[in-house]
Write a protein that holds these residues in place. Structure first.
Motif, PDB file in Angstrom:
ATOM      1  N   LEU A 172      35.169  40.448  30.542  1.00 29.19           N
ATOM      2  CA  LEU A 172      35.155  39.449  31.628  1.00 29.19           C
ATOM      3  C   LEU A 172      36.582  39.019  31.956  1.00 29.19           C
ATOM      4  O   LEU A 172      37.425  38.914  31.058  1.00 29.19           O
ATOM      5  CB  LEU A 172      34.423  38.165  31.194  1.00 29.19           C
ATOM      6  N   ILE A 173      36.815  38.753  33.251  1.00 25.63           N
ATOM      7  CA  ILE A 173      38.008  38.022  33.677  1.00 25.63           C
ATOM      8  C   ILE A 173      37.470  36.791  34.386  1.00 25.63           C
ATOM      9  O   ILE A 173      36.614  36.915  35.269  1.00 25.63           O
ATOM     10  CB  ILE A 173      38.860  38.866  34.652  1.00 25.63           C
ATOM     11  N   VAL A 174      37.909  35.609  33.988  1.00 27.42           N
ATOM     12  CA  VAL A 174      37.382  34.383  34.607  1.00 27.42           C
ATOM     13  C   VAL A 174      38.526  33.648  35.296  1.00 27.42           C
ATOM     14  O   VAL A 174      39.533  33.292  34.665  1.00 27.42           O
ATOM     15  CB  VAL A 174      36.713  33.465  33.560  1.00 27.42           C
ATOM     16  N   LEU A 175      38.370  33.439  36.596  1.00 24.86           N
ATOM     17  CA  LEU A 175      39.427  32.819  37.396  1.00 24.86           C
ATOM     18  C   LEU A 175      38.864  31.606  38.126  1.00 24.86           C
ATOM     19  O   LEU A 175      37.967  31.746  38.966  1.00 24.86           O
ATOM     20  CB  LEU A 175      39.963  33.824  38.429  1.00 24.86           C
ATOM     21  N   VAL A 198      41.552  46.629  38.429  1.00 27.09           N
ATOM     22  CA  VAL A 198      40.840  46.521  37.146  1.00 27.09           C
ATOM     23  C   VAL A 198      39.675  47.516  37.125  1.00 27.09           C
ATOM     24  O   VAL A 198      39.117  47.850  38.166  1.00 27.09           O
ATOM     25  CB  VAL A 198      40.323  45.074  36.857  1.00 27.09           C
ATOM     26  N   PRO A 199      39.302  48.000  35.924  1.00 23.00           N
ATOM     27  CA  PRO A 199      38.208  48.971  35.833  1.00 23.00           C
ATOM     28  C   PRO A 199      36.885  48.389  36.358  1.00 23.00           C
ATOM     29  O   PRO A 199      36.664  47.181  36.280  1.00 23.00           O
ATOM     30  CB  PRO A 199      38.098  49.248  34.329  1.00 23.00           C
ATOM     31  N   ASP A 200      36.026  49.275  36.872  1.00 26.32           N
ATOM     32  CA  ASP A 200      34.742  48.849  37.465  1.00 26.32           C
ATOM     33  C   ASP A 200      33.853  48.092  36.473  1.00 26.32           C
ATOM     34  O   ASP A 200      33.022  47.287  36.865  1.00 26.32           O
ATOM     35  CB  ASP A 200      33.908  50.074  37.893  1.00 26.32           C
ATOM     36  N   ASP A 201      33.992  48.405  35.167  1.00 27.93           N
ATOM     37  CA  ASP A 201      33.061  47.802  34.215  1.00 27.93           C
ATOM     38  C   ASP A 201      33.543  46.439  33.689  1.00 27.93           C
ATOM     39  O   ASP A 201      32.938  45.870  32.781  1.00 27.93           O
ATOM     40  CB  ASP A 201      32.761  48.762  33.055  1.00 27.93           C
ATOM     41  N   VAL A 202      34.607  45.923  34.257  1.00 29.01           N
ATOM     42  CA  VAL A 202      35.035  44.550  33.921  1.00 29.01           C
ATOM     43  C   VAL A 202      34.483  43.618  34.994  1.00 29.01           C
ATOM     44  O   VAL A 202      34.710  43.838  36.181  1.00 29.01           O
ATOM     45  CB  VAL A 202      36.579  44.453  33.883  1.00 29.01           C
ATOM     46  N   ILE A 203      33.740  42.607  34.570  1.00 28.38           N
ATOM     47  CA  ILE A 203      33.206  41.645  35.547  1.00 28.38           C
ATOM     48  C   ILE A 203      34.280  40.594  35.839  1.00 28.38           C
ATOM     49  O   ILE A 203      34.824  39.977  34.911  1.00 28.38           O
ATOM     50  CB  ILE A 203      31.933  40.941  35.000  1.00 28.38           C
ATOM     51  N   VAL A 204      34.583  40.416  37.107  1.00 33.66           N
ATOM     52  CA  VAL A 204      35.560  39.399  37.520  1.00 33.66           C
ATOM     53  C   VAL A 204      34.767  38.201  38.048  1.00 33.66           C
ATOM     54  O   VAL A 204      34.060  38.304  39.046  1.00 33.66           O
ATOM     55  CB  VAL A 204      36.515  39.942  38.599  1.00 33.66           C
ATOM     56  N   VAL A 205      34.868  37.092  37.322  1.00 33.78           N
ATOM     57  CA  VAL A 205      34.124  35.884  37.693  1.00 33.78           C
ATOM     58  C   VAL A 205      35.068  34.958  38.446  1.00 33.78           C
ATOM     59  O   VAL A 205      36.120  34.568  37.926  1.00 33.78           O
ATOM     60  CB  VAL A 205      33.599  35.158  36.435  1.00 33.78           C
ATOM     61  N   LEU A 206      34.684  34.615  39.660  1.00 33.59           N
ATOM     62  CA  LEU A 206      35.485  33.686  40.443  1.00 33.59           C
ATOM     63  C   LEU A 206      34.745  32.348  40.441  1.00 33.59           C
ATOM     64  O   LEU A 206      33.676  32.219  41.042  1.00 33.59           O
ATOM     65  CB  LEU A 206      35.634  34.225  41.873  1.00 33.59           C
ATOM     66  N   ASP A 207      35.296  31.387  39.720  1.00 34.38           N
ATOM     67  CA  ASP A 207      34.656  30.074  39.576  1.00 34.38           C
ATOM     68  C   ASP A 207      35.138  29.179  40.727  1.00 34.38           C
ATOM     69  O   ASP A 207      36.235  28.636  40.691  1.00 34.38           O
ATOM     70  CB  ASP A 207      35.046  29.511  38.202  1.00 34.38           C
ATOM     71  N   GLU A 208      34.271  29.049  41.733  1.00 32.86           N
ATOM     72  CA  GLU A 208      34.654  28.302  42.937  1.00 32.86           C
ATOM     73  C   GLU A 208      33.977  26.923  42.986  1.00 32.86           C
ATOM     74  O   GLU A 208      33.407  26.543  44.008  1.00 32.86           O
ATOM     75  CB  GLU A 208      34.269  29.090  44.187  1.00 32.86           C
ATOM     76  N   PHE A 229      33.157  45.165  46.212  1.00 32.35           N
ATOM     77  CA  PHE A 229      33.423  45.083  44.763  1.00 32.35           C
ATOM     78  C   PHE A 229      32.196  44.524  44.011  1.00 32.35           C
ATOM     79  O   PHE A 229      32.070  43.314  43.813  1.00 32.35           O
ATOM     80  CB  PHE A 229      34.641  44.186  44.491  1.00 32.35           C
ATOM     81  N   PRO A 230      31.291  45.421  43.556  1.00 25.97           N
ATOM     82  CA  PRO A 230      30.079  44.954  42.863  1.00 25.97           C
ATOM     83  C   PRO A 230      30.377  44.299  41.514  1.00 25.97           C
ATOM     84  O   PRO A 230      29.494  43.664  40.934  1.00 25.97           O
ATOM     85  CB  PRO A 230      29.249  46.225  42.691  1.00 25.97           C
ATOM     86  N   ASN A 231      31.603  44.449  41.003  1.00 22.72           N
ATOM     87  CA  ASN A 231      31.934  43.800  39.714  1.00 22.72           C
ATOM     88  C   ASN A 231      32.479  42.383  39.911  1.00 22.72           C
ATOM     89  O   ASN A 231      32.906  41.741  38.953  1.00 22.72           O
ATOM     90  CB  ASN A 231      32.931  44.642  38.908  1.00 22.72           C
ATOM     91  N   LEU A 232      32.436  41.875  41.164  1.00 22.51           N
ATOM     92  CA  LEU A 232      32.857  40.483  41.411  1.00 22.51           C
ATOM     93  C   LEU A 232      31.626  39.583  41.403  1.00 22.51           C
ATOM     94  O   LEU A 232      30.600  39.908  42.003  1.00 22.51           O
ATOM     95  CB  LEU A 232      33.545  40.395  42.784  1.00 22.51           C
ATOM     96  N   LEU A 233      31.722  38.460  40.686  1.00 21.40           N
ATOM     97  CA  LEU A 233      30.648  37.465  40.719  1.00 21.40           C
ATOM     98  C   LEU A 233      31.266  36.114  41.067  1.00 21.40           C
ATOM     99  O   LEU A 233      32.220  35.681  40.413  1.00 21.40           O
ATOM    100  CB  LEU A 233      29.943  37.369  39.362  1.00 21.40           C
ATOM    101  N   VAL A 234      30.710  35.473  42.085  1.00 22.47           N
ATOM    102  CA  VAL A 234      31.247  34.177  42.521  1.00 22.47           C
ATOM    103  C   VAL A 234      30.299  33.073  42.058  1.00 22.47           C
ATOM    104  O   VAL A 234      29.095  33.149  42.316  1.00 22.47           O
ATOM    105  CB  VAL A 234      31.372  34.146  44.064  1.00 22.47           C
ATOM    106  N   THR A 235      30.822  32.070  41.345  1.00 20.35           N
ATOM    107  CA  THR A 235      29.974  30.936  40.956  1.00 20.35           C
ATOM    108  C   THR A 235      30.386  29.702  41.756  1.00 20.35           C
ATOM    109  O   THR A 235      31.566  29.470  42.015  1.00 20.35           O
ATOM    110  CB  THR A 235      30.083  30.618  39.451  1.00 20.35           C
TER     111      THR A 235
END
Ligand SMILES: Cc1ncc(COP(=O)(O)O)c(C=O)c1O
Length: 374
Positions: A172-175, A198-208, A229-235
């Motif tokens: 995970l990367i959490v920003l 970043v590699p596709d299998d790393v989930i990038v979490v954007l904490d908004e 980018f399917p590995n991006l998740l926005v919260t």
């Protein structure tokens, strides 16, 4: 009960060895929420303290949301809809995605915890720039993950350093964008560069959590980036701009496969019926909510420019708080403000985070800061 041992009825219990918490949990500090006004009043013998410590809105719910909450009491004898079907549908329509790209959780903190449970095995790495939101290290420890924390540069994120920190153990990367507590933000163009690296299998979490308070020119990751980018998740959350912090409802937008995985870790009925009703009503009251957001943004501009005129160095602020990087004097300034009834959130040796409130409370804050900082 606060004792080390007690007798019951004929047996003596040594409370230091009752149960065997996992070492990771044993080592965790207990969560300490921001100090409230009543605590400060008692501590300092004062009687008109205000809380500017937890980035809440100063107003209660807009009338239509209050009405929806009252209406939801009717059905409180039944469990809520675990899948929050109607809320998800409304959210999907609202943010412009398919319904299987959205999920809800018990606050966005709940969703963040689900992400750690879903993706991080013992020894896996989680990257988040530091200083940032305090739950990230706690959740990493909870799952025996390894925190990798590139330092901030000028109170903002060094996204190149984040990319350089990626290894084959990174999950995970959490920003946090804007960042808590520094209030700085980066654009979707900057995030695109990171996602490309970043590699596709790393989930990038954007904490908004504070998205609504940001300059819209910084972009919208849901429309600008998610399709690619399917590995991006926005919260995101209903706690801040929507002013529904006590209801505990947050949401995430991402790829259906990610949504499906994190949904498996949602504990049953985590988003209660009142929370679902309040969130739906709040979506419907969007224009009214955004009028309040505009008020907070203009108050933020007023407070920031007053402080800069007084010689304070304040980074660009994009959330509903202002960050004063006071370094070693942080705790001293915080205590002096508290004696004046102004409860803020200190980060010892680093800086002070102060919530932007109503014009009257902000006036009080500016007067207090003028007195304390000279
Ligand atoms: C960066 C950040 N993310 C998430 C949250 C938590 O919000 P919620 O109330 O939705 O759990 C906060 C709250 O302070 C925050 O600062």
């Amino acid at each position: 009960m606060n004792v080390e041992s007690y007798d019951f009825p004929s047996r003596r219990y040594d409370l230091s060895v009752i149960g065997r918490p996992r070492p990771a949990v044993d080592a965790l500090p207990s969560y300490r929420p921001g100090k409230d006004a009543a605590q400060a009043e008692e501590e300092h013998g004062i009687d008109d303290a205000i809380k500017l410590a937890s980035n809440e809105t100063p107003w209660g719910p807009v009338p239509s949301v209050a009405g929806a909450l009252a209406g939801a009491i009717e059905g409180i004898n039944r469990y809520a809809d675990h899948r929050a079907t109607e809320l998800r549908e409304r959210l999907a329509e609202w943010v412009g995605v398919e319904v299987d790209q959205v999920t809800v959780g018990c606050g966005s903190v709940g969703i963040l915890q689900q992400l750690f449970l879903t993706y991080v095995d013992p020894g896996d790495e989680v990257i988040y720039p530091w200083r940032s939101f305090e739950v990230y290290p706690v959740f990493a420890k909870l799952v025996d993950g390894v925190s990798v924390t590139p330092p901030l540069v000028d109170n903002g994120f060094d996204l190149d350093a984040v990319v350089r920190a990626v290894t084959d153990r990174t999950k995970l990367i959490v920003l946090a964008n804007p960042n808590n507590p520094t209030g700085t933000a980066f654009s979707t163009a900057d995030l695109r560069q990171l996602l490309n690296s970043v590699p596709d299998d790393v989930i990038v979490v954007l904490d908004e959590a504070y998205r609504e308070f940001m300059d819209p020119a910084l972009g919208n990751p849901v429309t600008d980036l998610l399709p690619q980018f399917p590995n991006l998740l926005v919260t995101r959350t209903f706690s801040k701009a929507q002013g529904l912090a006590a209801l505990r409802v947050g949401y995430a937008v991402g790829d259906p496969s990610v949504i499906e995985s994190i949904d498996k870790t949602l504990f049953p009925f985590a988003v209660n019926a009142m929370a679902q009703a309040g969130a739906i009503a709040s979506i419907e009251a969007h224009d009214e909510v955004m009028e309040r957001v505009e008020q907070i943004k203009s108050e933020r501009a007023r407070v920031v420019s007053a402080l800069r005129e007084a010689g304070q160095s304040i980074p660009d602020q994009q959330a509903n708080f202002v960050y004063l990087p006071l370094g070693e004097s942080t705790m001293d300034v915080c205590t002096k403000l508290e004696r004046l009834g102004l409860v803020t959130r200190p980060f010892a040796g680093e800086g002070l985070r102060i919530t932007i409130s109503s014009p009257e409370e902000n006036d009080r804050l500016l007067a207090g800061l003028a007195e304390v900082l000279g």
